[in-house]
Design an enzyme around this catalytic site. Sequence first.
Site, PDB file in Angstrom:
ATOM      1  N   SER A 111      34.880  37.559  51.354  1.00  0.00           N
ATOM      2  CA  SER A 111      35.783  38.617  51.811  1.00  0.00           C
ATOM      3  C   SER A 111      35.857  38.290  53.175  1.00  0.00           C
ATOM      4  CB  SER A 111      35.264  39.868  51.161  1.00  0.00           C
ATOM      5  OG  SER A 111      36.271  41.324  51.842  1.00  0.00           O
TER       6      SER A 111
ATOM      7  N   HIS B 179      39.874  37.905  47.760  1.00  0.00           N
ATOM      8  CA  HIS B 179      40.477  38.326  46.516  1.00  0.00           C
ATOM      9  C   HIS B 179      41.555  38.513  46.090  1.00  0.00           C
ATOM     10  CE1 HIS B 179      37.021  41.813  47.663  1.00  0.00           C
ATOM     11  NE2 HIS B 179      37.334  41.158  48.778  1.00  0.00           N
TER      12      HIS B 179
ATOM     13  N   GLU C 142      37.974  36.714  44.044  1.00  0.00           N
ATOM     14  CA  GLU C 142      36.539  38.156  43.522  1.00  0.00           C
ATOM     15  C   GLU C 142      35.253  36.499  42.276  1.00  0.00           C
ATOM     16  OE1 GLU C 142      37.489  41.552  42.138  1.00  0.00           O
ATOM     17  OE2 GLU C 142      38.643  42.114  44.226  1.00  0.00           O
TER      18      GLU C 142
END
Length: 265
Positions: A120, A162, A189
């Site tokens: 992330s 994401h 993800e």
Amino acid sequence: MPIGGALDHENPQIMREFVERSGGTQARIVILPQASALAETGSHYVHQCLALGAGQVVSLEFRQRHAADTIENLRAIEEASGVFFTGGAQMRITQLIGGTRLADALYRAYLRGCVIAGTSAGASVLSKTMIAYGKSGPTPRDRIVQCSPGLGFTDRFVFDQHFRQRDRLGRLIYVVCTHPGVLGVGIDEDTAAIIADEQHIQVYGKGAVTILDGRTISESNIAEVEARRPVAVGHLTAHVLTAGCTYDCVNGNAHITVVPSLSDE
């Protein structure tokens, strides 16, 4: 090894791959949890990596710039075979580590072959040009994204995370249009884009990796568009790759393959 976030902790295939690539039972892994606001993030990844067979794992828990360059922190990076940046907010990482001796030590570790991974926010900081903030949407628009300097392990890629889950295609297209010499890498993800020698990308995980190649762009009106209006671009090349697929970053060639889904293993 940029990762798209939302790792599956019940079936931690990507973290297992990171540990194995870092040396397995001989691995010396350093966790950098600065992106996260949760105090337990570092210890969580320490316990997980140890459970997956890593030899040694330590989390560097500093939260102030002056604490980055301790002898202990620098030594840990110098001895590391794997470094992992956790998720959270990428600006926390760059404002704490950017321009420090620790940042220099991290880059030297990368050059000697240490595996550098991040999930992330930890994926975003790996490149020289970093997506700092942005809005969702499939269409590139004026001011849809704001970039800032990352930690600079590579200047060939810009990473977004994401990707499909938060509908971030438009902002990555915008970045590539303004930086046509870099490859935009959008990572879903629980998915990783494993990069070898800045020349080949291998996709690993449950989702897809979207690669945007701006070197083929013929024209765009991005320099003239204002007031958050949509941007036009011609001949932007896109590839959507899944587990087992590879991409030649030099020649722009994708190799498509079919492998069993990790969720089916």
